[in-house]
Design a protein around this motif. Structure first.
Motif, PDB file in Angstrom:
ATOM      1  N   GLN A 188      26.512  22.430  35.091  1.00 27.14           N
ATOM      2  CA  GLN A 188      26.998  21.674  36.247  1.00 27.14           C
ATOM      3  C   GLN A 188      27.260  22.565  37.459  1.00 27.14           C
ATOM      4  OE1 GLN A 188      27.036  18.251  36.309  1.00 27.14           O
ATOM      5  NE2 GLN A 188      25.965  18.646  34.370  1.00 27.14           N
ATOM      6  N   MET A 189      26.757  23.789  37.410  1.00 27.74           N
ATOM      7  CA  MET A 189      26.817  24.685  38.559  1.00 27.74           C
ATOM      8  C   MET A 189      25.391  24.983  39.007  1.00 27.74           C
ATOM      9  SD  MET A 189      29.783  27.319  37.228  1.00 27.74           S
ATOM     10  CE  MET A 189      29.975  28.116  38.811  1.00 27.74           C
ATOM     11  N   THR A 190      25.213  25.301  40.273  1.00 32.59           N
ATOM     12  CA  THR A 190      23.872  25.614  40.763  1.00 32.59           C
ATOM     13  C   THR A 190      23.382  26.935  40.185  1.00 32.59           C
ATOM     14  OG1 THR A 190      24.600  26.853  42.710  1.00 32.59           O
ATOM     15  CG2 THR A 190      24.421  24.447  42.934  1.00 32.59           C
ATOM     16  N   ALA A 191      22.086  27.152  40.326  1.00 31.38           N
ATOM     17  CA  ALA A 191      21.516  28.418  39.863  1.00 31.38           C
ATOM     18  C   ALA A 191      22.188  29.596  40.553  1.00 31.38           C
ATOM     19  CB  ALA A 191      20.012  28.431  40.125  1.00 31.38           C
ATOM     20  N   LEU A 192      22.415  29.478  41.859  1.00 34.50           N
ATOM     21  CA  LEU A 192      23.068  30.562  42.600  1.00 34.50           C
ATOM     22  C   LEU A 192      24.496  30.779  42.112  1.00 34.50           C
ATOM     23  CD1 LEU A 192      22.634  32.551  44.973  1.00 34.50           C
ATOM     24  CD2 LEU A 192      23.683  30.847  46.466  1.00 34.50           C
ATOM     25  N   GLU A 193      25.233  29.704  41.876  1.00 31.16           N
ATOM     26  CA  GLU A 193      26.604  29.822  41.386  1.00 31.16           C
ATOM     27  C   GLU A 193      26.638  30.448  40.000  1.00 31.16           C
ATOM     28  OE1 GLU A 193      28.544  25.977  43.751  1.00 31.16           O
ATOM     29  OE2 GLU A 193      27.660  25.732  41.749  1.00 31.16           O
ATOM     30  N   ASN A 194      25.632  30.159  39.155  1.00 35.76           N
ATOM     31  CA  ASN A 194      25.553  30.785  37.840  1.00 35.76           C
ATOM     32  C   ASN A 194      25.477  32.299  37.971  1.00 35.76           C
ATOM     33  OD1 ASN A 194      24.816  29.241  34.972  1.00 35.76           O
ATOM     34  ND2 ASN A 194      24.736  27.902  36.763  1.00 35.76           N
ATOM     35  N   LEU A 195      24.688  32.764  38.924  1.00 33.13           N
ATOM     36  CA  LEU A 195      24.564  34.207  39.135  1.00 33.13           C
ATOM     37  C   LEU A 195      25.872  34.797  39.650  1.00 33.13           C
ATOM     38  CD1 LEU A 195      21.016  34.414  40.779  1.00 33.13           C
ATOM     39  CD2 LEU A 195      21.626  34.880  38.402  1.00 33.13           C
ATOM     40  N   MET A 196      26.534  34.087  40.539  1.00 36.66           N
ATOM     41  CA  MET A 196      27.759  34.601  41.145  1.00 36.66           C
ATOM     42  C   MET A 196      28.916  34.664  40.162  1.00 36.66           C
ATOM     43  SD  MET A 196      27.598  32.822  44.941  1.00 36.66           S
ATOM     44  CE  MET A 196      29.146  33.609  45.458  1.00 36.66           C
ATOM     45  N   MET A 197      28.792  33.927  39.044  1.00 37.50           N
ATOM     46  CA  MET A 197      29.848  33.930  38.028  1.00 37.50           C
ATOM     47  C   MET A 197      29.853  35.211  37.192  1.00 37.50           C
ATOM     48  SD  MET A 197      31.894  31.269  37.717  1.00 37.50           S
ATOM     49  CE  MET A 197      32.283  31.214  35.961  1.00 37.50           C
ATOM     50  N   VAL A 198      28.750  35.957  37.215  1.00 38.34           N
ATOM     51  CA  VAL A 198      28.580  37.034  36.239  1.00 38.34           C
ATOM     52  C   VAL A 198      29.501  38.236  36.446  1.00 38.34           C
ATOM     53  CG1 VAL A 198      26.944  38.685  35.253  1.00 38.34           C
ATOM     54  CG2 VAL A 198      26.214  36.346  35.760  1.00 38.34           C
ATOM     55  N   PRO A 199      29.564  38.830  37.636  1.00 35.15           N
ATOM     56  CA  PRO A 199      30.389  40.046  37.777  1.00 35.15           C
ATOM     57  C   PRO A 199      31.848  39.784  37.396  1.00 35.15           C
ATOM     58  CG  PRO A 199      28.968  39.767  39.677  1.00 35.15           C
ATOM     59  CD  PRO A 199      28.873  38.496  38.895  1.00 35.15           C
ATOM     60  N   GLY A 200      32.405  40.664  36.592  1.00 34.53           N
ATOM     61  CA  GLY A 200      33.764  40.469  36.099  1.00 34.53           C
ATOM     62  C   GLY A 200      34.832  40.986  37.047  1.00 34.53           C
ATOM     63  N   ASP A 201      36.061  40.560  36.781  1.00 30.38           N
ATOM     64  CA  ASP A 201      37.246  41.043  37.490  1.00 30.38           C
ATOM     65  C   ASP A 201      37.115  40.902  39.005  1.00 30.38           C
ATOM     66  OD1 ASP A 201      39.835  42.025  37.365  1.00 30.38           O
ATOM     67  OD2 ASP A 201      39.211  44.095  37.706  1.00 30.38           O
ATOM     68  N   GLN A 202      36.654  39.735  39.456  1.00 30.67           N
ATOM     69  CA  GLN A 202      36.582  39.481  40.889  1.00 30.67           C
ATOM     70  C   GLN A 202      37.976  39.137  41.420  1.00 30.67           C
ATOM     71  OE1 GLN A 202      33.229  37.108  42.323  1.00 30.67           O
ATOM     72  NE2 GLN A 202      32.308  37.205  40.282  1.00 30.67           N
ATOM     73  N   PRO A 203      38.343  39.583  42.627  1.00 27.07           N
ATOM     74  CA  PRO A 203      39.689  39.321  43.160  1.00 27.07           C
ATOM     75  C   PRO A 203      40.055  37.837  43.178  1.00 27.07           C
ATOM     76  CG  PRO A 203      38.541  40.916  44.531  1.00 27.07           C
ATOM     77  CD  PRO A 203      37.540  40.405  43.546  1.00 27.07           C
ATOM     78  N   GLY A 204      39.072  36.976  43.394  1.00 23.92           N
ATOM     79  CA  GLY A 204      39.345  35.542  43.443  1.00 23.92           C
ATOM     80  C   GLY A 204      39.800  34.955  42.122  1.00 23.92           C
ATOM     81  N   GLU A 205      39.657  35.723  41.024  1.00 21.44           N
ATOM     82  CA  GLU A 205      40.115  35.257  39.716  1.00 21.44           C
ATOM     83  C   GLU A 205      41.630  35.406  39.572  1.00 21.44           C
ATOM     84  OE1 GLU A 205      37.973  37.556  36.898  1.00 21.44           O
ATOM     85  OE2 GLU A 205      36.003  36.840  37.536  1.00 21.44           O
ATOM     86  N   HIS A 206      42.269  36.133  40.499  1.00 24.29           N
ATOM     87  CA  HIS A 206      43.692  36.421  40.386  1.00 24.29           C
ATOM     88  C   HIS A 206      44.464  35.644  41.455  1.00 24.29           C
ATOM     89  CE1 HIS A 206      42.553  39.607  37.623  1.00 24.29           C
ATOM     90  NE2 HIS A 206      41.705  40.059  38.537  1.00 24.29           N
ATOM     91  N   LEU A 207      45.433  34.860  41.020  1.00 26.79           N
ATOM     92  CA  LEU A 207      46.163  33.978  41.922  1.00 26.79           C
ATOM     93  C   LEU A 207      46.840  34.741  43.064  1.00 26.79           C
ATOM     94  CD1 LEU A 207      47.036  31.093  42.526  1.00 26.79           C
ATOM     95  CD2 LEU A 207      49.029  31.449  41.029  1.00 26.79           C
ATOM     96  N   LEU A 208      47.458  35.883  42.746  1.00 27.83           N
ATOM     97  CA  LEU A 208      48.164  36.638  43.789  1.00 27.83           C
ATOM     98  C   LEU A 208      47.212  37.150  44.860  1.00 27.83           C
ATOM     99  CD1 LEU A 208      50.821  38.639  41.712  1.00 27.83           C
ATOM    100  CD2 LEU A 208      51.160  36.607  43.133  1.00 27.83           C
ATOM    101  N   ASP A 209      45.998  37.537  44.432  1.00 31.25           N
ATOM    102  CA  ASP A 209      45.018  37.991  45.415  1.00 31.25           C
ATOM    103  C   ASP A 209      44.614  36.863  46.350  1.00 31.25           C
ATOM    104  OD1 ASP A 209      44.907  40.647  44.672  1.00 31.25           O
ATOM    105  OD2 ASP A 209      43.294  40.357  43.228  1.00 31.25           O
ATOM    106  N   THR A 210      44.463  35.648  45.799  1.00 32.46           N
ATOM    107  CA  THR A 210      44.072  34.525  46.655  1.00 32.46           C
ATOM    108  C   THR A 210      45.173  34.203  47.666  1.00 32.46           C
ATOM    109  OG1 THR A 210      44.925  32.853  45.111  1.00 32.46           O
ATOM    110  CG2 THR A 210      42.631  33.549  44.838  1.00 32.46           C
ATOM    111  N   TRP A 211      46.425  34.474  47.314  1.00 31.05           N
ATOM    112  CA  TRP A 211      47.545  34.207  48.225  1.00 31.05           C
ATOM    113  C   TRP A 211      47.743  35.324  49.259  1.00 31.05           C
ATOM    114  CZ3 TRP A 211      51.811  32.435  44.218  1.00 31.05           C
ATOM    115  CH2 TRP A 211      51.537  31.123  43.804  1.00 31.05           C
ATOM    116  N   PHE A 212      47.734  36.561  48.741  1.00 23.66           N
ATOM    117  CA  PHE A 212      48.169  37.678  49.577  1.00 23.66           C
ATOM    118  C   PHE A 212      47.042  38.596  50.047  1.00 23.66           C
ATOM    119  CE2 PHE A 212      51.853  36.714  46.778  1.00 23.66           C
ATOM    120  CZ  PHE A 212      52.716  36.258  47.770  1.00 23.66           C
ATOM    121  N   ARG A 213      45.852  38.443  49.474  1.00 19.62           N
ATOM    122  CA  ARG A 213      44.739  39.303  49.877  1.00 19.62           C
ATOM    123  C   ARG A 213      43.467  38.473  50.098  1.00 19.62           C
ATOM    124  NH1 ARG A 213      44.553  44.029  45.508  1.00 19.62           N
ATOM    125  NH2 ARG A 213      43.553  45.193  47.190  1.00 19.62           N
TER     126      ARG A 213
END
Length: 261
Positions: A95-120
């Motif tokens: 249910q994700m696009t081909a491009l989104e599938n690729l973007m999911m791969v790299p690990g430990d992205q800042p957007g995965e962490h709630l505090l980063d989304t708030w403060f960074r």
């Protein structure tokens, strides 16, 4: 420590109850190669492949990856250090696009962490932009631009295999394990898939370890080819030598015609 052998399997054995699936088997994959693994049904090749990939723990022996003992490591741990696997049946996020599938791969992205989304948020946006650019580069390399915004679940079997190949390009893979890459792929897309594997190896320096039943594909891609039977490695060399060995052909493929079918 850098070694010429990216995978070095040493005397591994695996039993399932009374069945001896792999018997004191040793083999290796050299850096920069496309190494094939073949054998008749029941030869033990899938079990050995799964021990390398971290899905099965050997009863004895070692799996050495890039000079380090990784015996018993889980697939996600191997992923983090550069061993990636594709599957016979593609594992896309449907249910994700081909491009989104690729973007999911790299690990430990800042957007995965709630505090980063708030403060960074700047860091999150910067990283997402970089990941998207890399994904677009991968899409261009694999010539998947026409389906980049298509839901992955709607792609053909061959396109899903190309997408899986693309996911391996989103991180710094030291070796890619290809599991029955030809399964469910039509001849036209299979040619595209093989061409991209060759380009990744030649132009980007990727190392591949391939388990496959399609002997024509193995013959096109792989050198060396490793043959297993009854849980043991019985031969290794260029496909031309494997095809020309009457003992291997008769004992493990039935007839010369079956080897080239």
């Amino acid at each position: 420590m850098t070694t010429d052998l990216v995978i070095d399997v040493r005397n591994v054995t695996k039993r399932f109850g009374g069945l001896l699936a792999v018997n004191d088997c040793s083999l290796s994959v050299r850096r920069g190669s496309i190494t094939g693994l073949i054998g008749p049904n029941g030869a033990g090749k899938s079990t050995l492949f799964n021990m390398v990939a971290g899905n099965i723990v050997p009863d004895s022996g070692q799996v050495i990856f890039d000079g380090a003992d990784v015996t018993g490591m889980k697939p996600y741990q191997l992923f983090r250090i550069g061993m990636l696997r594709t599957f016979q049946i593609a594992h896309e996020f449907s249910q994700m696009t081909a491009l989104e599938n690729l973007m999911m791969v790299p690990g430990d992205q800042p957007g995965e962490h709630l505090l980063d989304t708030w403060f960074r948020p700047g860091l999150v946006k910067s990283r997402e932009t970089a990941v998207r650019k890399k994904a677009l580069d991968v899409v261009d390399f694999l010539k998947l631009g026409h389906v980049r915004n298509e839901l992955a679940g709607n792609l053909s079997g061959g396109q899903k295999k190309l997408l899986e190949l693309g996911r391996t390009m989103m991180v710094d893979a030291k070796v890619v394990l290809l599991d029955e890459v030809a399964a469910g792929v039509n001849k036209s897309l299979l040619n595209d898939l093989a061409s991209n594997i060759e380009r990744m190896n030649r132009e980007l320096g990727y190392t591949f370890f391939v388990i496959e039943h399609d002997m024509d594909l193995i013959g096109r891609l792989c050198d060396p080819v490793i043959v297993m039977a009854q849980g043991e490695k019985i031969a290794e060399g260029p496909m031309a030598e494997i095809r020309a060995n009457p003992q291997i052909v008769e004992a493990y493929f039935g007839s010369p015609a079956e080897v080239v079918s």
